[in-house]
Design an enzyme around this catalytic site. Sequence first.
Site, PDB file in Angstrom:
ATOM      1  N   LYS A  45       1.130  -0.856  -0.074  1.00  0.00           N
ATOM      2  CA  LYS A  45       0.167  -0.064   0.307  1.00  0.00           C
ATOM      3  C   LYS A  45       1.168   0.915  -0.414  1.00  0.00           C
ATOM      4  O   LYS A  45       0.800   2.465  -0.776  1.00  0.00           O
ATOM      5  CB  LYS A  45      -0.477   0.153   1.183  1.00  0.00           C
ATOM      6  CG  LYS A  45      -2.059  -1.149   0.870  1.00  0.00           C
ATOM      7  CD  LYS A  45      -2.727  -0.581   2.309  1.00  0.00           C
ATOM      8  CE  LYS A  45      -1.930  -1.021   3.891  1.00  0.00           C
ATOM      9  NZ  LYS A  45      -2.136  -2.456   3.771  1.00  0.00           N
ATOM     10  N   ARG A  83      -9.517   0.285   8.682  1.00  0.00           N
ATOM     11  CA  ARG A  83      -9.173  -1.431   9.115  1.00  0.00           C
ATOM     12  C   ARG A  83     -10.560  -1.735   9.959  1.00  0.00           C
ATOM     13  O   ARG A  83     -10.258  -2.961  10.090  1.00  0.00           O
ATOM     14  CB  ARG A  83      -7.830  -0.877  10.034  1.00  0.00           C
ATOM     15  CG  ARG A  83      -6.758  -0.982   8.928  1.00  0.00           C
ATOM     16  CD  ARG A  83      -5.788  -0.775  10.074  1.00  0.00           C
ATOM     17  NE  ARG A  83      -4.669  -2.120   9.773  1.00  0.00           N
ATOM     18  CZ  ARG A  83      -3.247  -1.207   9.516  1.00  0.00           C
ATOM     19  NH1 ARG A  83      -3.584  -0.027   9.113  1.00  0.00           N
ATOM     20  NH2 ARG A  83      -2.365  -1.806   9.333  1.00  0.00           N
ATOM     21  N   ARG A 101      11.112  -6.508   5.384  1.00  0.00           N
ATOM     22  CA  ARG A 101      11.397  -5.339   5.555  1.00  0.00           C
ATOM     23  C   ARG A 101      12.333  -4.080   6.149  1.00  0.00           C
ATOM     24  O   ARG A 101      12.325  -4.353   7.588  1.00  0.00           O
ATOM     25  CB  ARG A 101       9.739  -4.589   5.844  1.00  0.00           C
ATOM     26  CG  ARG A 101       9.432  -3.363   5.262  1.00  0.00           C
ATOM     27  CD  ARG A 101       7.993  -2.786   5.010  1.00  0.00           C
ATOM     28  NE  ARG A 101       7.061  -3.154   6.357  1.00  0.00           N
ATOM     29  CZ  ARG A 101       5.994  -2.843   6.127  1.00  0.00           C
ATOM     30  NH1 ARG A 101       5.444  -2.215   4.955  1.00  0.00           N
ATOM     31  NH2 ARG A 101       5.591  -2.822   7.637  1.00  0.00           N
ATOM     32  N   ARG A 122      11.091  -2.199  11.609  1.00  0.00           N
ATOM     33  CA  ARG A 122       9.866  -2.144  12.239  1.00  0.00           C
ATOM     34  C   ARG A 122       9.654  -3.141  13.635  1.00  0.00           C
ATOM     35  O   ARG A 122       9.683  -4.360  13.383  1.00  0.00           O
ATOM     36  CB  ARG A 122       8.364  -1.560  11.975  1.00  0.00           C
ATOM     37  CG  ARG A 122       8.511  -0.835  11.200  1.00  0.00           C
ATOM     38  CD  ARG A 122       7.345  -0.139  10.191  1.00  0.00           C
ATOM     39  NE  ARG A 122       6.501  -1.124  10.618  1.00  0.00           N
ATOM     40  CZ  ARG A 122       5.304  -0.790   9.672  1.00  0.00           C
ATOM     41  NH1 ARG A 122       5.424  -0.090   9.155  1.00  0.00           N
ATOM     42  NH2 ARG A 122       3.684  -1.159  10.101  1.00  0.00           N
ATOM     43  N   ARG A 137      -0.559 -10.132  13.090  1.00  0.00           N
ATOM     44  CA  ARG A 137      -1.166  -9.088  12.570  1.00  0.00           C
ATOM     45  C   ARG A 137      -2.053  -9.350  11.967  1.00  0.00           C
ATOM     46  O   ARG A 137      -3.335  -9.176  11.091  1.00  0.00           O
ATOM     47  CB  ARG A 137      -0.682  -8.251  12.009  1.00  0.00           C
ATOM     48  CG  ARG A 137       0.803  -7.399  13.615  1.00  0.00           C
ATOM     49  CD  ARG A 137       1.836  -6.260  11.794  1.00  0.00           C
ATOM     50  NE  ARG A 137       1.696  -5.395  11.390  1.00  0.00           N
ATOM     51  CZ  ARG A 137       2.386  -5.046  10.298  1.00  0.00           C
ATOM     52  NH1 ARG A 137       3.245  -5.625  10.579  1.00  0.00           N
ATOM     53  NH2 ARG A 137       2.165  -3.811   9.376  1.00  0.00           N
TER      54      ARG A 137
HETATM   55  P1  AMP Z   1       0.535   0.214   8.778  1.00  0.00           P
HETATM   56  O1  AMP Z   1       1.501   1.003   8.833  1.00  0.00           O
HETATM   57  O2  AMP Z   1      -0.435   0.962   8.052  1.00  0.00           O
HETATM   58  O3  AMP Z   1       0.214  -1.320   9.018  1.00  0.00           O
HETATM   59  O4  AMP Z   1      -0.075   0.179  11.068  1.00  0.00           O
HETATM   60  C1  AMP Z   1       0.743  -0.121  11.845  1.00  0.00           C
HETATM   61  C2  AMP Z   1      -0.048  -0.382  13.195  1.00  0.00           C
HETATM   62  O5  AMP Z   1      -0.482   0.738  13.313  1.00  0.00           O
HETATM   63  C3  AMP Z   1      -0.968  -0.942  12.706  1.00  0.00           C
HETATM   64  O6  AMP Z   1      -0.826  -2.360  13.002  1.00  0.00           O
HETATM   65  C4  AMP Z   1      -1.456  -1.005  13.740  1.00  0.00           C
HETATM   66  O7  AMP Z   1      -1.285  -0.976  15.145  1.00  0.00           O
HETATM   67  C5  AMP Z   1      -1.850   0.718  13.937  1.00  0.00           C
HETATM   68  N1  AMP Z   1      -2.891   1.400  12.934  1.00  0.00           N
HETATM   69  C6  AMP Z   1      -2.132   2.091  11.460  1.00  0.00           C
HETATM   70  N2  AMP Z   1      -3.711   2.354  11.487  1.00  0.00           N
HETATM   71  C7  AMP Z   1      -4.332   1.835  11.855  1.00  0.00           C
HETATM   72  C8  AMP Z   1      -5.816   2.428  11.876  1.00  0.00           C
HETATM   73  N3  AMP Z   1      -7.103   2.500  11.279  1.00  0.00           N
HETATM   74  N4  AMP Z   1      -7.045   1.227  12.682  1.00  0.00           N
HETATM   75  C9  AMP Z   1      -5.996   0.691  14.067  1.00  0.00           C
HETATM   76  N5  AMP Z   1      -4.813   0.907  14.257  1.00  0.00           N
HETATM   77  C10 AMP Z   1      -4.084   0.764  13.427  1.00  0.00           C
END
Ligand code: AMP
Length: 222
Positions: A24, A96, A135, A161, A172
Amino acid sequence: MNINKDISGENMNIILVGPPGCGKGTQTDAIVQRFGVKPLSTGNLLRSEIQQQTQLGKTAKQYMDKGELLPDNIILSMVEQELTEQQNVLFDGFPRTIAQAQGLDNLFEKLQRQIDVVIEIQVPDQVIIERLSQRRVNIQTGATYHLTYNPPPEGEQVIQREDDMPHVIAGRLTVYHQQTAPLITYYQQQGKLISVDGQAPIEQVCEQIISKLDEFLNPQNP
Ligand code: AMP
């Protein structure tokens, strides 16, 4: 690729959905350039809060390190603050959950806006596990790399990360299938979904997205 419909000046709101590590973030840049939308990544917003050591950042870190989602109300109020009336937005990593999607619908109704199209990037779980464990991220620029296919330039400071650690990835993916994947049906039923194969090379995924968006926006074209 030639896009016939000029959407500049129009309100255009796009959602990118797919499992963690489906690409994404990588595809965001291409779509942003082509369609003049403003990227809004809730993950990036939260990581910036963590870096600034804000209260929200401290709360977020507890969830993120475990690969869990933050509560919907926290995410929705963060997104609300980012939205302004004129901008065309590309949402990356949001919504999400169905509750977040409904919250976004309510926010947009107040702003007299709507989600126009949702792009699903499909990648099987075993490919995700391989990708995420390799990654690496430059925490300053947000640039992401893959140790084998797209290694970071020599000397660039990158980290793994916390939530890309192998023991967190499986959790996840479970969270994705239970809480986020239902959005695909949600938007399909609204006739807004397009799906692309995220296993293809980056440029091909990008071309698929652009051509399917073109078809979607210009249904009268052959
Ligand atoms: P990402 O970088 O989009 O993979 O997000 C990393 C982490 O941030 C996720 O595993 C969640 O812990 C938190 N997070 C990001 N976006 C959301 C969302 N829309 N709702 C809830 N948690 C989020």
